[in-house]
Scaffold this motif. Sequence first.
Motif, short mmCIF file in Angstrom:
data_model
loop_
_atom_site.label_atom_id
_atom_site.label_comp_id
_atom_site.label_asym_id
_atom_site.label_seq_id
_atom_site.Cartn_x
_atom_site.Cartn_y
_atom_site.Cartn_z
N MET A 51 0.71 -0.75 0.13
CA MET A 51 0.11 0.00 -0.10
C MET A 51 1.32 1.45 -0.13
O MET A 51 0.54 2.26 -0.55
CB MET A 51 -0.86 -0.03 0.90
CG MET A 51 -2.11 1.10 1.31
SD MET A 51 -3.27 0.97 2.40
CE MET A 51 -2.79 -0.73 3.25
N GLU A 52 2.18 1.10 1.11
CA GLU A 52 2.69 2.16 0.46
C GLU A 52 3.66 1.99 -0.89
O GLU A 52 3.57 3.48 -1.20
CB GLU A 52 4.07 2.02 1.69
CG GLU A 52 3.95 2.32 3.51
CD GLU A 52 3.09 0.59 4.02
OE1 GLU A 52 3.05 0.02 3.13
OE2 GLU A 52 2.31 0.84 4.96
N LEU A 53 3.68 1.61 -1.16
CA LEU A 53 4.46 2.10 -2.33
C LEU A 53 2.50 2.53 -3.75
O LEU A 53 3.63 3.59 -4.36
CB LEU A 53 4.96 0.16 -3.29
CG LEU A 53 5.36 0.33 -4.68
CD1 LEU A 53 6.58 1.57 -4.52
CD2 LEU A 53 5.76 -0.84 -5.21
N LEU A 102 -4.06 -2.31 -7.15
CA LEU A 102 -5.00 -4.05 -7.39
C LEU A 102 -4.49 -5.73 -7.05
O LEU A 102 -4.85 -6.15 -6.60
CB LEU A 102 -5.46 -4.27 -8.50
CG LEU A 102 -5.78 -2.99 -9.54
CD1 LEU A 102 -5.66 -2.74 -10.65
CD2 LEU A 102 -6.99 -3.20 -8.99
N THR A 103 -3.00 -5.25 -6.47
CA THR A 103 -2.36 -6.78 -6.24
C THR A 103 -2.32 -6.36 -4.18
O THR A 103 -1.75 -8.05 -3.36
CB THR A 103 -0.73 -6.83 -6.00
OG1 THR A 103 -0.05 -5.30 -5.46
CG2 THR A 103 -0.19 -6.64 -7.48
N ASP A 117 -6.85 -6.88 3.00
CA ASP A 117 -6.19 -5.97 3.43
C ASP A 117 -6.86 -4.61 3.02
O ASP A 117 -6.65 -3.54 3.51
CB ASP A 117 -5.09 -5.84 3.28
CG ASP A 117 -3.67 -7.56 4.03
OD1 ASP A 117 -4.34 -7.40 5.13
OD2 ASP A 117 -2.86 -7.72 3.11
N VAL A 118 -7.65 -4.44 2.40
CA VAL A 118 -8.57 -3.55 1.80
C VAL A 118 -9.21 -2.80 2.84
O VAL A 118 -10.30 -3.09 3.95
CB VAL A 118 -9.95 -3.89 0.71
CG1 VAL A 118 -10.48 -2.82 0.62
CG2 VAL A 118 -8.67 -4.91 -0.36
N GLY A 119 -9.20 -1.55 3.24
CA GLY A 119 -10.15 -1.05 3.92
C GLY A 119 -10.09 0.68 3.35
O GLY A 119 -9.85 0.95 2.28
N VAL A 120 -10.23 1.89 4.64
CA VAL A 120 -10.26 2.77 4.58
C VAL A 120 -9.22 3.67 3.82
O VAL A 120 -9.85 4.55 2.59
CB VAL A 120 -10.58 4.12 5.63
CG1 VAL A 120 -10.29 4.90 5.47
CG2 VAL A 120 -12.02 2.62 6.65
#
Length: 51
Positions: free
Chosen positions: A1-3, A21-22, A27-30
Motif C-alpha cells: 500500500m505504501e508503494l 490491485l495486488t 487488507d482492503v480498508g479505508v
Amino acid sequence: MELAELYRELGRFDEAELVILTIDERDVGVTSNLITKLIKEKQSALMRYRM
C-alpha cells in the motif's frame, strides 16, 4: 500500500493502480480505498491520513 501511495504522489498513476490491485482483499480498508479514489482522480497532492 505504501508503494502505491508513493507512485501516486509521484504522478505515476498507472503503476500505482497496478500495485494497489495486488493488495489482498483482507487488507482492503479505508486507507486503500482512499488511495484508490485519489489514483482514479489523478490526484498527486500529498494527503494526510492515519494508516
